[in-house]
Write a protein that holds these residues in place. Sequence first.
Motif: not given
Length: 174
Positions: A62-72, A112-119
């Motif tokens: 499983t992979a995600a494509n989330i940019e850091n700015s999404f969280f801010t 981590l709060s979204k269960n995403i652990h690695l990059e």
Amino acid sequence: MIICAGESEQFDFALPVGIGLTDVAINLTRLCLSQKPKFLLFVGTAGSYGEKKVFDIIESKTAANIENSFFTGGSYTPIDNMVSTAEDVSRETIVNSSNYITTDKSIGKAYLSKNIHLENMEYYAVLKVAKSFDIPAAGIFIVTNYCDENAHRDFMNNHKEAMLRLTKYMKESK
């Protein structure tokens, strides 16, 4: 078929497909059109958002494509930014992919709060291409660093040892 990014992350048992999301999408699509593999296994290094330790080896589908700015609150996306070949995503270690490396440790907590652990810069593209060609796929990663202000330095310091350990793991696992 076993694939990897290339350049500093090449293995004698894997075919390099490019670094970053775009190169992987182009090169892997080209590969799948010319010789559709029965299975794709991506191997490479990853940064940890905090819970996985340096030199841990993690398997994922499983992979995600989330940019850091999404969280801010600095961005949003209309695309489905998660892809999986797993039957049960709740048990997965999710790997985030971006063309940028996270160096802000506080952002790691949001992942981590979204269960995403690695990059890892390539994995999302690998799974998107695999899914579009209906090819089962997975990834095996070794942690080289934490996603913090020392990410690049630690990656460079741990890279050689990580490559040796991942190679050993792959050859022993067959």
